[in-house]
Scaffold this active site. Structure first.
Site, short mmCIF file in Angstrom:
data_model
loop_
_atom_site.label_atom_id
_atom_site.label_comp_id
_atom_site.label_asym_id
_atom_site.label_seq_id
_atom_site.Cartn_x
_atom_site.Cartn_y
_atom_site.Cartn_z
N SER A 17 -10.62 21.28 60.52
CA SER A 17 -11.14 22.69 60.69
C SER A 17 -11.31 23.26 59.17
O SER A 17 -11.22 22.54 58.23
CB SER A 17 -10.16 23.63 61.26
OG SER A 17 -10.95 24.67 61.93
N ASN A 18 -11.35 24.50 59.23
CA ASN A 18 -11.51 25.22 57.82
C ASN A 18 -10.78 26.54 57.91
O ASN A 18 -10.19 26.77 58.81
CB ASN A 18 -12.85 25.42 57.37
CG ASN A 18 -13.84 26.21 58.59
OD1 ASN A 18 -13.53 27.12 58.83
ND2 ASN A 18 -14.69 25.60 59.13
N TYR A 19 -10.76 27.43 56.58
CA TYR A 19 -10.07 28.68 56.35
C TYR A 19 -10.49 29.71 57.25
O TYR A 19 -10.33 31.01 57.06
CB TYR A 19 -9.87 28.76 55.09
CG TYR A 19 -9.05 27.99 54.09
CD1 TYR A 19 -7.81 27.72 54.57
CD2 TYR A 19 -9.78 27.08 53.21
CE1 TYR A 19 -6.95 26.82 53.86
CE2 TYR A 19 -8.89 26.11 52.43
CZ TYR A 19 -7.59 25.85 52.75
OH TYR A 19 -6.57 25.19 51.89
N SER A 20 -11.76 29.52 58.02
CA SER A 20 -12.36 30.86 58.47
C SER A 20 -11.24 31.45 59.20
O SER A 20 -10.64 31.12 60.34
CB SER A 20 -13.55 30.44 59.14
OG SER A 20 -14.06 31.39 60.14
N ALA A 84 -18.34 29.25 61.10
CA ALA A 84 -17.73 28.27 60.12
C ALA A 84 -17.80 27.01 60.55
O ALA A 84 -16.81 26.35 60.97
CB ALA A 84 -16.86 28.89 59.28
#
Ligand code: C5P
Length: 230
Positions: A17-20, A84
């Site tokens: 995943s990502n930091y969104s 994102a």
């Protein structure tokens, strides 16, 4: 509109995943609702609350987000793709939890580029977001053209956590007519207001707030689909 990250599973307990956080999407939804738009938010797992009056569709993976947006995109006057979306997913998904080992080689496959593949209608306004390092405006200009967007909000990713969460961002607003507006360091709530002003001009030829006091807008019941994030 779409919001938040997607999660691409690796095994039953792990994902990419990502930091969104979904903060940008939440600000956009709140601003759009305050202006009288109907808002549907298709979102990945968020760590920021969405306005209570938004219609929310929760998803997890990029492919689910695409299906949810696809079902609704044709009816939307405006599509805002602020999610994102994870650009890659593990090619294989393990049914059992992968045991710890010294080295694990992962193969990743690109996820579908959702915004480029959504069904459109001629009067629809399509808005994208981009996080860039280096020459932000130039890279964003290429994305605007490649993804056939009407507007793109580009943000500088400085590697220090920005532009995720509640901090201000360094942003540029690009239009399909080639205009690039440098917004400088700006809060996400202010950026939402600037973006919605621009969207309303494209939809109605003037801001909705101004339109409602002077003459009827093109659509009395504008419908905004938001895929939100950041
Ligand atoms: O990741 P990228 O910089 O290409 O994102 C630009 C725009 O494309 C964003 O609006 C993002 O939500 C969208 N996107 C998408 N599907 C993907 C990746 C990005 O719709 N798989």
């Amino acid at each position: 509109m779409s919001a938040g990250p997607t999660r691409e599973p690796l095994d039953p307990v792990r994902f990419i995943s990502n930091y969104s956080t979904g903060y940008m999407g939440a600000q956009l939804a709140a601003e759009a609702l305050a202006r009288g738009h109907r808002v549907t938010v298709v979102c990945g797992p968020l760590s920021e609350p969405l306005p209570a009056t938004a219609h929310v569709v929760r998803v997890e993976q990029a492919e689910e987000m695409e299906r949810a947006l696809r079902r609704r995109a044709k009816r939307a006057d405006v599509v805002i793709m602020a999610a994102a979306v994870s650009d890659f997913r593990p090619t294989r998904w393990a049914i059992r939890k992968l045991p710890r080992r010294n080295r694990l080689r992962l193969e990743l496959t690109a996820t579908p580029d959702i915004i480029s593949r959504l069904p459109r209608h001629p009067r629809q306004v399509v808005v994208g977001f981009a996080l860039e390092t280096g020459r932000v405006a130039a890279r964003a200009q290429q994305k605007l053209r490649a993804k056939r967007l009407d507007l793109l909000l580009a943000q500088h990713a400085n590697g220090g956590g920005a532009p995720f969460g509640r901090r201000p961002v360094r942003a540029w607003l690009l239009s399909r007519d080639g205009t690039v507006t440098r917004l400088g360091s700006i809060s996400k709530s202010r950026a939402s207001s600037v973006l919605l002003d621009k969207i309303e001009v494209l939809c109605y030829g003037q801001h909705r707030r101004a339109a409602s006091s002077q003459q009827p807008a093109v659509s009395d019941d504008p419908y905004l689909l938001l895929a939100a994030s950041c």
